[in-house]
Write an enzyme that holds these catalytic residues in place. Sequence first.
Site, PDB file in Angstrom:
ATOM      1  N   CYS A  78       0.865  -1.178   0.000  1.00 51.24           N
ATOM      2  CA  CYS A  78       0.000   0.000   0.000  1.00 51.24           C
ATOM      3  C   CYS A  78       0.901   1.228   0.000  1.00 51.24           C
ATOM      4  O   CYS A  78       1.729   1.381   0.902  1.00 51.24           O
ATOM      5  CB  CYS A  78      -0.859  -0.024   1.264  1.00 51.24           C
ATOM      6  SG  CYS A  78      -1.821   1.476   1.536  1.00 51.24           S
ATOM      7  N   CYS A 192      -0.897   3.855  -6.325  1.00 49.63           N
ATOM      8  CA  CYS A 192      -1.789   3.234  -5.339  1.00 49.63           C
ATOM      9  C   CYS A 192      -1.963   1.809  -5.834  1.00 49.63           C
ATOM     10  O   CYS A 192      -2.223   1.602  -7.030  1.00 49.63           O
ATOM     11  CB  CYS A 192      -3.138   3.947  -5.298  1.00 49.63           C
ATOM     12  SG  CYS A 192      -4.413   3.041  -4.388  1.00 49.63           S
TER      13      CYS A 192
HETATM   14  N1  DGL Z   1      -4.055   0.577  -1.832  1.00 50.08           N
HETATM   15  C1  DGL Z   1      -3.716   1.734  -1.106  1.00 50.08           C
HETATM   16  C2  DGL Z   1      -2.495   2.460  -1.680  1.00 50.08           C
HETATM   17  O1  DGL Z   1      -1.685   1.862  -2.340  1.00 50.08           O
HETATM   18  C3  DGL Z   1      -4.718   2.684  -0.539  1.00 50.08           C
HETATM   19  C4  DGL Z   1      -6.162   2.681  -0.854  1.00 50.08           C
HETATM   20  C5  DGL Z   1      -6.934   3.419   0.230  1.00 50.08           C
HETATM   21  O2  DGL Z   1      -7.215   2.767   1.244  1.00 50.08           O
HETATM   22  O3  DGL Z   1      -7.230   4.626   0.077  1.00 50.08           O
HETATM   23  O4  DGL Z   1      -2.285   3.624  -1.466  1.00 50.08           O
END
Ligand code: DGL
Length: 268
Positions: A78, A192
């Site tokens: 993430c 993301c």
């Molecule tokens: N998948 C996450 C990232 O790479 C974040 C998504 C979220 O919870 O806003 O930033």
Amino acid sequence: MHAPSPDAPILFFDSGLGGLTVLGPTRALLPTAPIVYAADYAGLPYGKKSDEELAARVPALLGRLVERYQPRLAVIACNTASTIALPHVRAALDLPIVGTVPAIKPAAEMTTSGVIGVLGTEATVRQPYVDDLSARFAAGKTVLRHGSPGLVTAAEAKLHGLPVDLGAVRDAIAGLRDQPGGDAIDVIVLACTHFPLLRDELQALAGPGVALIDGAAGIARRIASLTQGQRWPAEARPGTAAFTHSNASPPPSRSALAPYGIGHIETI
Ligand code: DGL
């Protein structure tokens, strides 16, 4: 540290299903690695949370997960959690931690127009960490950023078998293109881990002249290198997905997770 047992898993962690885009290439390199995929559905979306909240929440939750699953290595799959909480997690936990940061360096090497777009969550695109990556690796280039919460929702919907909101995809591309100089963007960093789940939709709207890149393959190589020489089970066994409880977001179906080698779903 002594050598981990072959059954010790790799723990992947995200707010939701985005980290599956990092799990996929990792399984291609380490096909029998035991997997635990943890999603903090109780905290989703991270992109809307404050830095202070995430800097406290992520290490605490990872601490619980490490105690429960005894992984050999944890991957913060993430960008939001990594760009904010990685130093806190490393300070709190005594195991190798791999983070996920926006792929600005390869984007800067790839652009011919000199204009790069960075599409992330609102929390990620405001991080000084992104300023720092841009200054170190994209000096002399223009780096335009846009935070898109709508893409996180759309990616989650897609893996729940629901229709993708193409308006959210259009708004995300427009959020970059409509900035001064945005017309010249020829590389977009998917900063993301949810966004590669929408690669086809994003590519269709960005057009064929724009390359979309993310860091997943590089992270997979880093995981393989950090675990080099360690023992793995002889055969692949179904992995586990663990979701923190949320009334608003039930976990996806087993069949949505099966292509990622996951056979068990639990709520924690
Ligand atoms: N998948 C996450 C990232 O790479 C974040 C998504 C979220 O919870 O806003 O930033």
